[in-house]
Enzyme design. Structure first.
Site, PDB file in Angstrom:
ATOM      1  N   ARG A 146       0.812  -1.236   0.000  1.00 40.37           N
ATOM      2  CA  ARG A 146       0.000   0.000   0.000  1.00 40.37           C
ATOM      3  C   ARG A 146       0.837   1.274   0.000  1.00 40.37           C
ATOM      4  O   ARG A 146       0.378   2.341   0.378  1.00 40.37           O
ATOM      5  CB  ARG A 146      -0.967   0.023   1.177  1.00 40.37           C
ATOM      6  CG  ARG A 146      -1.943  -1.138   1.158  1.00 40.37           C
ATOM      7  CD  ARG A 146      -3.065  -0.958   2.147  1.00 40.37           C
ATOM      8  NE  ARG A 146      -3.926  -2.131   2.112  1.00 40.37           N
ATOM      9  CZ  ARG A 146      -3.693  -3.233   2.827  1.00 40.37           C
ATOM     10  NH1 ARG A 146      -2.660  -3.296   3.631  1.00 40.37           N
ATOM     11  NH2 ARG A 146      -4.515  -4.249   2.738  1.00 40.37           N
ATOM     12  N   LYS A 206       3.585  11.478 -11.251  1.00 39.16           N
ATOM     13  CA  LYS A 206       2.727  10.605 -12.075  1.00 39.16           C
ATOM     14  C   LYS A 206       3.477   9.303 -12.296  1.00 39.16           C
ATOM     15  O   LYS A 206       4.608   9.300 -12.799  1.00 39.16           O
ATOM     16  CB  LYS A 206       2.439  11.259 -13.432  1.00 39.16           C
ATOM     17  CG  LYS A 206       1.327  12.274 -13.396  1.00 39.16           C
ATOM     18  CD  LYS A 206       0.933  12.650 -14.825  1.00 39.16           C
ATOM     19  CE  LYS A 206      -0.078  13.755 -14.848  1.00 39.16           C
ATOM     20  NZ  LYS A 206      -0.389  14.197 -16.218  1.00 39.16           N
ATOM     21  N   GLU A 232      10.389  18.070 -25.032  1.00 44.47           N
ATOM     22  CA  GLU A 232       9.720  18.465 -23.778  1.00 44.47           C
ATOM     23  C   GLU A 232      10.316  19.769 -23.243  1.00 44.47           C
ATOM     24  O   GLU A 232       9.612  20.576 -22.633  1.00 44.47           O
ATOM     25  CB  GLU A 232       9.836  17.343 -22.734  1.00 44.47           C
ATOM     26  CG  GLU A 232       9.243  16.007 -23.157  1.00 44.47           C
ATOM     27  CD  GLU A 232       7.702  15.955 -23.138  1.00 44.47           C
ATOM     28  OE1 GLU A 232       7.054  16.940 -22.746  1.00 44.47           O
ATOM     29  OE2 GLU A 232       7.165  14.904 -23.543  1.00 44.47           O
ATOM     30  N   LYS A 265       8.140  22.980 -13.853  1.00 50.52           N
ATOM     31  CA  LYS A 265       7.258  21.868 -13.491  1.00 50.52           C
ATOM     32  C   LYS A 265       6.912  21.917 -12.005  1.00 50.52           C
ATOM     33  O   LYS A 265       5.754  21.685 -11.622  1.00 50.52           O
ATOM     34  CB  LYS A 265       7.882  20.522 -13.866  1.00 50.52           C
ATOM     35  CG  LYS A 265       6.908  19.381 -13.579  1.00 50.52           C
ATOM     36  CD  LYS A 265       6.940  18.244 -14.538  1.00 50.52           C
ATOM     37  CE  LYS A 265       5.801  17.272 -14.240  1.00 50.52           C
ATOM     38  NZ  LYS A 265       5.874  16.040 -14.981  1.00 50.52           N
ATOM     39  N   GLU A 269      -3.713  17.317 -11.300  1.00 52.76           N
ATOM     40  CA  GLU A 269      -4.163  17.706 -12.641  1.00 52.76           C
ATOM     41  C   GLU A 269      -5.674  17.938 -12.712  1.00 52.76           C
ATOM     42  O   GLU A 269      -6.376  17.344 -13.524  1.00 52.76           O
ATOM     43  CB  GLU A 269      -3.732  16.681 -13.695  1.00 52.76           C
ATOM     44  CG  GLU A 269      -3.808  17.278 -15.099  1.00 52.76           C
ATOM     45  CD  GLU A 269      -3.252  16.379 -16.183  1.00 52.76           C
ATOM     46  OE1 GLU A 269      -2.144  15.880 -16.018  1.00 52.76           O
ATOM     47  OE2 GLU A 269      -3.953  16.195 -17.190  1.00 52.76           O
ATOM     48  N   ARG A 306      -2.214  21.943 -14.496  1.00 54.88           N
ATOM     49  CA  ARG A 306      -1.192  20.939 -14.844  1.00 54.88           C
ATOM     50  C   ARG A 306      -1.412  20.384 -16.254  1.00 54.88           C
ATOM     51  O   ARG A 306      -0.467  19.928 -16.905  1.00 54.88           O
ATOM     52  CB  ARG A 306      -1.174  19.810 -13.806  1.00 54.88           C
ATOM     53  CG  ARG A 306      -0.079  18.791 -14.064  1.00 54.88           C
ATOM     54  CD  ARG A 306       0.218  17.912 -12.877  1.00 54.88           C
ATOM     55  NE  ARG A 306       1.236  16.927 -13.212  1.00 54.88           N
ATOM     56  CZ  ARG A 306       1.826  16.122 -12.350  1.00 54.88           C
ATOM     57  NH1 ARG A 306       1.507  16.193 -11.074  1.00 54.88           N
ATOM     58  NH2 ARG A 306       2.741  15.256 -12.758  1.00 54.88           N
ATOM     59  N   ASN A 323       0.518  18.920 -21.077  1.00 58.32           N
ATOM     60  CA  ASN A 323       0.185  17.976 -22.149  1.00 58.32           C
ATOM     61  C   ASN A 323       0.117  18.661 -23.507  1.00 58.32           C
ATOM     62  O   ASN A 323      -0.416  18.087 -24.470  1.00 58.32           O
ATOM     63  CB  ASN A 323      -1.155  17.292 -21.845  1.00 58.32           C
ATOM     64  CG  ASN A 323      -1.082  16.467 -20.582  1.00 58.32           C
ATOM     65  OD1 ASN A 323      -0.078  15.813 -20.325  1.00 58.32           O
ATOM     66  ND2 ASN A 323      -2.127  16.524 -19.767  1.00 58.32           N
ATOM     67  N   HIS A 340       0.425  16.796 -26.760  1.00 64.40           N
ATOM     68  CA  HIS A 340       0.336  15.370 -26.446  1.00 64.40           C
ATOM     69  C   HIS A 340      -0.905  14.697 -27.032  1.00 64.40           C
ATOM     70  O   HIS A 340      -0.874  13.510 -27.335  1.00 64.40           O
ATOM     71  CB  HIS A 340       0.373  15.150 -24.929  1.00 64.40           C
ATOM     72  CG  HIS A 340       1.748  15.328 -24.338  1.00 64.40           C
ATOM     73  ND1 HIS A 340       2.506  16.464 -24.518  1.00 64.40           N
ATOM     74  CD2 HIS A 340       2.522  14.509 -23.564  1.00 64.40           C
ATOM     75  CE1 HIS A 340       3.662  16.336 -23.893  1.00 64.40           C
ATOM     76  NE2 HIS A 340       3.699  15.156 -23.309  1.00 64.40           N
ATOM     77  N   HIS A 398      -0.322  11.745 -29.243  1.00 70.88           N
ATOM     78  CA  HIS A 398      -0.873  10.452 -28.848  1.00 70.88           C
ATOM     79  C   HIS A 398      -1.456   9.725 -30.072  1.00 70.88           C
ATOM     80  O   HIS A 398      -1.313   8.509 -30.225  1.00 70.88           O
ATOM     81  CB  HIS A 398      -1.949  10.707 -27.790  1.00 70.88           C
ATOM     82  CG  HIS A 398      -2.765   9.518 -27.415  1.00 70.88           C
ATOM     83  ND1 HIS A 398      -2.337   8.581 -26.513  1.00 70.88           N
ATOM     84  CD2 HIS A 398      -3.981   9.110 -27.837  1.00 70.88           C
ATOM     85  CE1 HIS A 398      -3.253   7.642 -26.402  1.00 70.88           C
ATOM     86  NE2 HIS A 398      -4.268   7.944 -27.189  1.00 70.88           N
ATOM     87  N   HIS A 419       8.169   9.072 -28.040  1.00 75.28           N
ATOM     88  CA  HIS A 419       7.175   9.952 -27.431  1.00 75.28           C
ATOM     89  C   HIS A 419       7.484  11.432 -27.754  1.00 75.28           C
ATOM     90  O   HIS A 419       6.613  12.175 -28.220  1.00 75.28           O
ATOM     91  CB  HIS A 419       7.178   9.710 -25.921  1.00 75.28           C
ATOM     92  CG  HIS A 419       6.291  10.611 -25.139  1.00 75.28           C
ATOM     93  ND1 HIS A 419       4.918  10.503 -25.161  1.00 75.28           N
ATOM     94  CD2 HIS A 419       6.576  11.655 -24.311  1.00 75.28           C
ATOM     95  CE1 HIS A 419       4.395  11.428 -24.375  1.00 75.28           C
ATOM     96  NE2 HIS A 419       5.382  12.142 -23.848  1.00 75.28           N
TER      97      HIS A 419
END
Ligand code: NAD
Ligand code: GLY
Length: 381
Positions: A138, A160, A202, A244, A254, A258, A262, A265, A269, A282
């Site tokens: 956990r 993330k 990025e 960041k 997010e 935030r 993206n 992206h 994607h 990517h």
């Protein structure tokens, strides 16, 4: 955590950059530890405040381990019980099987809740190690040691973590913050040039969404970064991590701002999914995606044609693609519909109000989006 004053500086990049989150605050240390520049070296004592127990599991992959694992293992073994888990290299292994491999090693060593996982590698290793840490017993601690430019400026910071599902990228995951991010610029010297460029996408992204002055700085400094000038790379990484950290402190989960990270992206994607993971990196897909987002911003009257040309020029300077592969408009829309950023059936995009200023919006004329998507779709069946 109250380590700010007690932490020795490893290099002049390292001047107290902290990420403040709900669970805890943690530092981003940017260094050139492998270089013989007189800077203090990393030691087990330096890392000890970030490792609460005696047990450490280093997770890496078959490419990075032969380069950097022995040194790290040696440092940590002077103070901790160290185990290692070496995963296969590649986005296709960012899955539950790899997570199970990490759990297996943890179980085999009878490691408990005091274990600290250390991610040594790029974003794939970092995301998986973070997710294993978030879920084992956990939740246990972890440290990020990012070794690609992309992971140093983006994925290692902000918590993330996750893996891919056969039906979608990054679909399984958790927000789980590391105890420390330790970015060593010297590791970039072994990074393949194509991966360095993917990371630069990025870096350029931060300039486009947050700081037009940084864009000007990049236009002047990209050649040095591509020639692996570690001083200039370190300055760029520091600036990106600061951007960041500023975003994460305001919107850790997010629910708002935030999402601007993206930028490019959603379009990217589409490219990644359509071409199959691994074919376009990517960062490459994000680069071509950022051009598409800039073009839509121009059609909305926010950017000038010269602004779009400037975006294309800076990406080209970093050896990045600016034209997506041919994908039919229907396919692109379908793939966009599967993107996590779609809200209530409406496509939500990150666009530019101006260079250096991003906006999250659902309010755009769909016809303009179709125009952008159809620009390079002519070859697709
Ligand atoms: P990666 O981890 O696959 O690394 C790229 C390649 O470089 C791999 O082959 C790797 O083994 C190799 N490599 C790593 N460091 C090296 C070094 N120093 N020298 C030589 N080779 C080295 O890819 P990446 O671009 O670092 O990360 C991409 C991943 O990050 C994707 O899975 C993406 O979803 C994820 N990501 C996550 C976030 C986040 O916020 N968590 C943000 C952006 C991207
Ligand atoms: N890479 C996007 C984020 O961390 O939110």
């Amino acid at each position: 955590m109250t380590l700010t004053t007690s932490m020795p500086k490893l290099h002049h990049f390292d001047d107290g950059l902290w990420v403040k989150t709900q669970s805890h605050d943690y530092p981003i240390v940017i260094t050139k530890r492998s270089c013989d520049d007189g800077a203090p070296k990393i030691t087990a004592d330096y890392l000890a405040p970030f490792i609460k127990g005696q047990q450490v599991l280093i997770v890496s992959n078959e490419t990075v381990a032969p380069l950097y694992l022995a040194e790290l293992e040696q440092i940590l073994a002077t103070k901790f019980a160290v185990a290692t888990c070496i995963l296969k290299d590649g986005e296709q292994y960012k899955n539950q099987d790899s997570i199970n491999q990490i759990y297996d090693v943890l179980m085999d060593h009878h490691f408990n809740r005091d274990v600290t996982l250390v991610a040594l590698g790029g974003g794939v290793v970092g995301d998986m190690t973070g997710f294993a840490a978030a879920s084992f017993m956990r939740g246990v601690d972890f440290i990020q040691i990012p070794t690609t430019l992309l992971s140093q400026v983006d994925s290692s910071v902000g918590g993330k973590t996750g893996i891919n599902h056969p039906k979608g990228k990054n679909m399984i995951g958790a927000f789980w913050q590391p105890q420390l991010v330790l970015a060593d610029m010297a590791t970039l010297s072994t990074l393949p040039p194509r991966e360095l460029s993917a990371g630069l996408a990025e870096v350029i992204k931060y300039a486009l969404i947050m700081d037009a002055d940084f864009l000007t700085w990049l236009e002047a400094n990209l050649p040095a970064m591509m020639a692996l000038d570690l001083e200039v790379l370190g300055e760029a990484v520091k600036r990106c991590c600061q951007y960041k950290a500023d975003i994460v402190v305001n919107d850790e989960r997010e629910s708002g701002i935030r999402a601007i990270l993206n930028f490019g992206h959603t379009f990217g994607h589409v490219i990644e999914t359509h071409e199959g993971y691994g074919s376009w990196l990517h960062g490459e897909a994000v680069a071509a995606g950022m051009v598409q987002a800039a073009k839509l911003s121009q059609k909305l009257g926010w950017l000038s044609l010269e602004d779009v040309a400037r975006v294309e020029r800076v990406l080209t300077l970093a050896n990045l693609p600016i034209v997506p592969p041919p994908i039919s408009v229907d396919t692109a829309l379908d793939l966009m519909g599967h993107d996590k950023k779609v809200k209530h059936g409406q496509i939500r995009l990150i666009l530019l109000k101006s260079l250096g200023e991003a906006v999250v919006t659902q309010e755009f004329d769909n016809e303009l989006l179709l125009q952008v998507l159809s620009e390079h779709a002519y070859l697709a069946s």
